[in-house]
Design an enzyme around this catalytic site. Sequence first.
Site, PDB file in Angstrom:
ATOM      1  N   THR A 182     -14.788 -12.412  55.845  1.00  0.00           N
ATOM      2  CA  THR A 182     -14.278 -11.512  56.875  1.00  0.00           C
ATOM      3  C   THR A 182     -14.878 -10.120  56.674  1.00  0.00           C
ATOM      4  O   THR A 182     -15.361  -9.496  57.627  1.00  0.00           O
ATOM      5  CB  THR A 182     -12.744 -11.476  56.812  1.00  0.00           C
ATOM      6  N   GLU A 223      -1.909 -17.214  50.205  1.00  0.00           N
ATOM      7  CA  GLU A 223      -1.448 -15.994  49.517  1.00  0.00           C
ATOM      8  C   GLU A 223       0.036 -16.098  49.153  1.00  0.00           C
ATOM      9  O   GLU A 223       0.484 -15.548  48.159  1.00  0.00           O
ATOM     10  CB  GLU A 223      -1.692 -14.749  50.394  1.00  0.00           C
ATOM     11  N   CYS A 257     -14.615 -19.189  54.750  1.00  0.00           N
ATOM     12  CA  CYS A 257     -13.634 -18.249  54.202  1.00  0.00           C
ATOM     13  C   CYS A 257     -13.470 -18.650  52.744  1.00  0.00           C
ATOM     14  O   CYS A 257     -13.301 -19.846  52.453  1.00  0.00           O
ATOM     15  CB  CYS A 257     -12.301 -18.381  54.942  1.00  0.00           C
TER      16      CYS A 257
END
Length: 270
Positions: A72, A162, A194
Amino acid sequence: MAVGVFDSGLGGLTVHQAIAARLPDVPLVYLGDNAHAPYGVRTSDDIYQLTCAAVERLWEEGCDLVILACNTASAAALRRMQETWLPEDKRVLGVFVPMIEALTERGWGDNSPPRRVAVNNVALFATPATVASRAFQRELAFRAVGVDVEAQPCGGVVDAIEMGDEILAEALVHSHVEALLRRMPSPEAAILGCTHYPLMERAFQAALGQNVKVYSQAGLVAESLADYLQRRPEFVGPGQVSKFLTTGDPKRVSGKATQFLRRSIQFEAA
Ligand code: DGL
């Protein structure tokens, strides 16, 4: 002689692990910006500001070269950083190009015109910000012709990782893969675009089926860094100590990192 490795959170640990295995003598300073993760739903400006701040923090640790182990940030901020912000004596490298070079069968610095490659149908799984940037398609178009890319923005997967919720992450992976396969039923290759996603690689492979070759970045980035440092050894910075830094709560982040990497990782406050 330290190198910095940065990600919005835990995902870059997949890249860190591969670099540590490939370059065991190079001290690595990891910085996870867990306080601000996920980046994938933020604006480009926001991602740029946060990434610059993180890279500056790694300079303080003696890392003149920083790997953005975050697609990102690589997609939304890297070019602007290199063009407008980065001092002459520092380097910031992203994670996109090594993977695209592997997919398009090119070595480093091969700037020959775009050509046909073995794969025609590629599935890209990435964060909403990376998909919106179209950076993957842009880099691919410099190197290959005739490759059809179907991109799936995988909302929620980074948050679930996360939070340490592997069951939710797996369910989301399955639903994102199903959504992509409805639009491209037979991809030959899938890119995990990612750095969090290799933590769920088994779920991606299971949902895609064994015939789809899944590319993840960690090994490719480590190899390309080893190659870079051979050519430009002056960019190994003066830092001596390996450590893991986080902008989040070190105890909580250490627990999640240990859960996903399946070995003890201790973070300290950035
Ligand atoms: N690991 C980051 C990446 O490679 C995740 C971005 C996010 O925080 O959403 O894109």
